[in-house]
Scaffold this motif. Structure first.
Motif, PDB file in Angstrom:
ATOM      1  N   LEU A 186       1.039  -1.285   0.135  1.00 45.95           N
ATOM      2  CA  LEU A 186      -0.193   0.253   0.030  1.00 45.95           C
ATOM      3  C   LEU A 186       0.462   1.368  -0.118  1.00 45.95           C
ATOM      4  O   LEU A 186       0.898   2.038   0.497  1.00 45.95           O
ATOM      5  N   ALA A 187       1.763   1.283  -1.071  1.00 47.94           N
ATOM      6  CA  ALA A 187       3.183   2.524  -0.916  1.00 47.94           C
ATOM      7  C   ALA A 187       2.249   3.842  -1.723  1.00 47.94           C
ATOM      8  O   ALA A 187       3.065   4.322  -1.444  1.00 47.94           O
ATOM      9  N   ARG A 188       1.537   3.270  -2.327  1.00 45.45           N
ATOM     10  CA  ARG A 188       0.358   4.470  -3.582  1.00 45.45           C
ATOM     11  C   ARG A 188       0.489   5.673  -2.085  1.00 45.45           C
ATOM     12  O   ARG A 188       0.039   5.399  -1.267  1.00 45.45           O
ATOM     13  N   VAL A 247       3.154  17.330   0.090  1.00 41.33           N
ATOM     14  CA  VAL A 247       2.898  17.485   1.135  1.00 41.33           C
ATOM     15  C   VAL A 247       1.970  15.816   0.777  1.00 41.33           C
ATOM     16  O   VAL A 247       0.918  15.766   0.567  1.00 41.33           O
ATOM     17  N   THR A 248       2.858  14.812   1.176  1.00 44.99           N
ATOM     18  CA  THR A 248       2.207  13.339   1.375  1.00 44.99           C
ATOM     19  C   THR A 248       2.061  12.446   2.080  1.00 44.99           C
ATOM     20  O   THR A 248       2.886  12.777   3.081  1.00 44.99           O
ATOM     21  N   LEU A 249       1.307  10.841   2.218  1.00 45.14           N
ATOM     22  CA  LEU A 249       1.408  10.380   2.704  1.00 45.14           C
ATOM     23  C   LEU A 249       1.228   8.672   1.809  1.00 45.14           C
ATOM     24  O   LEU A 249       0.269   9.170   1.191  1.00 45.14           O
ATOM     25  N   THR A 250       1.314   8.130   2.269  1.00 44.62           N
ATOM     26  CA  THR A 250       1.469   6.896   2.243  1.00 44.62           C
ATOM     27  C   THR A 250      -0.145   5.974   2.142  1.00 44.62           C
ATOM     28  O   THR A 250      -0.898   6.508   3.545  1.00 44.62           O
ATOM     29  N   LEU A 264      -1.848   6.259   5.992  1.00 44.04           N
ATOM     30  CA  LEU A 264      -3.259   6.665   6.224  1.00 44.04           C
ATOM     31  C   LEU A 264      -4.432   5.450   7.191  1.00 44.04           C
ATOM     32  O   LEU A 264      -4.609   5.813   8.036  1.00 44.04           O
ATOM     33  N   ALA A 265      -4.103   4.228   6.549  1.00 47.45           N
ATOM     34  CA  ALA A 265      -4.878   2.584   7.475  1.00 47.45           C
ATOM     35  C   ALA A 265      -4.000   2.493   8.696  1.00 47.45           C
ATOM     36  O   ALA A 265      -5.066   2.366   9.419  1.00 47.45           O
ATOM     37  N   GLY A 295       8.565  -3.075   6.294  1.00 44.08           N
ATOM     38  CA  GLY A 295       8.567  -4.397   5.799  1.00 44.08           C
ATOM     39  C   GLY A 295       9.614  -5.208   6.685  1.00 44.08           C
ATOM     40  O   GLY A 295       9.794  -6.151   6.900  1.00 44.08           O
ATOM     41  N   ASN A 296      10.128  -5.157   8.101  1.00 37.78           N
ATOM     42  CA  ASN A 296      10.916  -5.427   9.463  1.00 37.78           C
ATOM     43  C   ASN A 296      11.211  -4.560  10.308  1.00 37.78           C
ATOM     44  O   ASN A 296      11.139  -3.849  10.111  1.00 37.78           O
ATOM     45  N   ILE A 297      11.113  -5.443  11.559  1.00 40.10           N
ATOM     46  CA  ILE A 297      11.552  -4.795  12.799  1.00 40.10           C
ATOM     47  C   ILE A 297      12.269  -5.194  13.529  1.00 40.10           C
ATOM     48  O   ILE A 297      12.045  -7.051  14.398  1.00 40.10           O
ATOM     49  N   SER A 298      13.484  -5.213  14.265  1.00 42.66           N
ATOM     50  CA  SER A 298      14.469  -4.771  15.105  1.00 42.66           C
ATOM     51  C   SER A 298      13.409  -5.455  16.231  1.00 42.66           C
ATOM     52  O   SER A 298      13.310  -4.509  16.413  1.00 42.66           O
TER      53      SER A 298
END
Length: 306
Positions: free
Chosen positions: A133-135, A147-150, A154-155, A224-227
């Motif tokens: 959902l990278a649009r 000024v944008t958000l993906t 937003l979700a 995409g990942n989390i450490s």
């Protein structure tokens, strides 16, 4: 001004993650009244379970991308709930009446166990989810700057607001919420009034773990990942934020954590990024030392221990 607005919007997404973690932390701390270092690791563990199960579903089960992500999300919540049950029954409940240091040491041990479980399951490799959902959605644009958000940002923000609003409404209007407040104020008096203090204790701990898992799922889908390093840092920041605001109102803690996320984003936009965490921790420590709410929270812990 457009650049400033962009940083504020970026901070809203980070603030949504902090808000979920803060709400869950206060939900648990209200009945535990001890420092819980496992909250951030549960957040990271849920995110890593999502990634690992999604990779397994894609490579072994040959699932479609939506199906394998759904499998990872279900597994993340299942493992987080299991972790919450183990923490509540085998760690927090036996140690709740002992020295606060016992909970600190025990939850640090739990964090190490979760980290090693994820490392062994991944065979010490890093797996990443594809961008989702990278649009981009444009809010304002002028002079070549937008000024944008993906869509996923937003979700995530909408989901965090909905979940926190629902949880706050449950605590404010339901019988479970009244029981939680009674147990948080005085568990002995609540037990004398017929409230099952142990059941409320378990429900609060598991609820806090599920909120941490939701934040971990949102972070994993976005980054995409989390450490576990990230999870530990998030957990420590939330610990300080909630200490500043006190442990009696989860919604207040969530709002404070959201404001902290916006402040952190503004720092990253205008000052050196490598110094962000150091200065934000210093800011939180200063607030904790200066705020009367921080003194009140410390006093409650001392009274409980004595």
């Amino acid at each position: 001004m457009l650049y400033f607005l962009q940083q504020v919007l970026n901070g809203l997404h980070a603030g949504a993650l902090y808000a979920l973690l803060a709400f869950g932390y206060v939900l648990t701390n209200g009945v535990l009244k001890r420092t819980n270092l496992a909250h951030g690791p549960v957040f990271a563990f849920a995110g890593q379970v999502l990634v690992l199960l999604a990779v397994y579903g894609w490579n072994v089960l040959w699932l479609t991308l939506p199906a394998t992500v759904a499998l990872g999300i279900v597994a993340a919540f299942a493992y987080a709930a299991l972790t919450g049950v183990v923490l509540s029954r085998s760690v927090f409940l036996p140690l709740a009446s002992r020295s606060p240091n016992a909970i600190v040491v025990a939850t640090l041990g739990v964090a190490l166990v979760l980290m090693e479980l994820a490392r062994l399951a991944a065979e010490t490799r890093d797996f990443w989810l594809p961008p989702m959902l990278a649009r981009t959605v444009t809010f304002l644009a002028a002079d070549g700057f937008a000024v944008t958000l993906t869509v996923i940002q937003l979700a995530n923000c909408a989901l965090a607001v909905a979940v926190i609003g629902l949880a706050a409404a449950i605590l404010s209007t339901s019988r479970l919420g009244r029981y939680w407040r009674a147990v948080s104020d005085d568990p002995a008096a609540a037990a004398m009034c017929g409230i099952d203090v142990i059941a409320v204790f378990h429900a609060a701990v598991i609820g806090g773990a599920l909120l941490a898992a939701l934040a971990g799922v949102m972070a994993a889908l976005y980054y995409g990942n989390i450490s576990f390093g990230t999870g530990l840092v998030y957990g420590l920041k939330v610990l300080f934020v909630t200490a500043v605001g006190g442990y009696r109102d989860p919604l207040r803690a969530a709002l404070g954590a959201a404001c902290f996320g916006i402040a952190e984003s503004l720092w990253a936009g205008y000052f050196p990024l490598e110094w962000r965490d150091a200065w934000m921790f210093a800011f939180l420590v200063a607030l904790l030392l200066l705020s009367r709410s921080g003194e009140t929270a410390a006093g409650r812990i001392d009274v409980t221990r004595s």
